[in-house]
Design a protein around this motif. Structure first.
Motif: not given
Length: 211
Positions: A8-14
């Motif tokens: 989930e955090e990776f999706a936000k980071l992108k």
């Protein structure tokens, strides 16, 4: 075992990374105009080339981990200021300070910080001049301020930094003392070479003026 962002955090980071890319593009446009200005309207162009990079998510996660922060997109934005980076390779060491002065006066940007590793090299021998700029990015009806780090180096400094990076990667940041000492020695010789090359340049200019 590599340190990674949770899904989930990776999706936000992108999503955040895209805005960093836009901020970097805005700065690159300004720097490209500066380069063309020197190339077309001045007798001397202190810029050899301009390169850019966006820090990989794995590198961001690793840096957060090393700083003992939770691996989240918000922490990346809050604590990692070199996600977007630009490197300017200068002809001579003295050009670094000349360009730094111009960059400070660049409109629609704000200087957040500067580090002079040319006059005050790191214990490792690293030399370079870092300027952290804040770039306003307008999108979706809002303005977001994005930090972009500029590194100014000579070609010799850049070659040394690339070699040091390879050594750190090979030995997982724990470079053997013998190799570390050799890198410091080479850094000092490179600084001496940069200085002597500039003196040759000045001599050539003076000889041309006397003709």
């Amino acid at each position: 075992m590599p340190v990674l962002f949770p899904v989930e955090e990776f999706a936000k980071l992108k999503k955040k990374m895209r805005v960093y890319e836009w901020g970097q593009k805005i700065l690159l446009t300004k720097l490209d105009i500066m380069y063309e200005d020197f190339k077309n309207f001045h007798s001397n162009n202190p810029i050899e080339n301009i390169r850019s990079r966006i820090k990989a998510p794995e590198s961001v996660a690793q840096k957060l981990h090393s700083l003992s922060f939770e691996i989240t997109a918000d922490n990346a934005q809050k604590h990692i200021k070199d996600i977007a980076g630009v490197r300017i390779i200068c002809t001579f060491a003295k050009d670094i300070y000349f360009l730094a002065g111009i960059i400070r006066e660049m409109p629609h940007t704000k200087v957040l910080g500067e580090k002079d590793y040319v006059s005050n090299p790191k214990p490792s021998g690293y030399r370079g001049y870092h300027i952290l700029l804040e770039i306003p990015v307008y999108y979706s009806g809002n303005i977001e301020s994005i930090p972009v780090e500029i590194q100014l180096r000579t070609a010799a400094m850049d070659f040394w930094a690339t070699l040091e990076h390879k050594a750190k990667y090979k030995y997982h940041e724990h470079v053997p003392a013998l190799l570390s000492d050799e890198l410091v020695f080479c850094a000092e010789k490179i600084a001496e070479l940069d200085s002597r090359m500039f003196k040759i340049h000045e001599t050539i200019l003076k000889l041309n003026e006397d003709k």
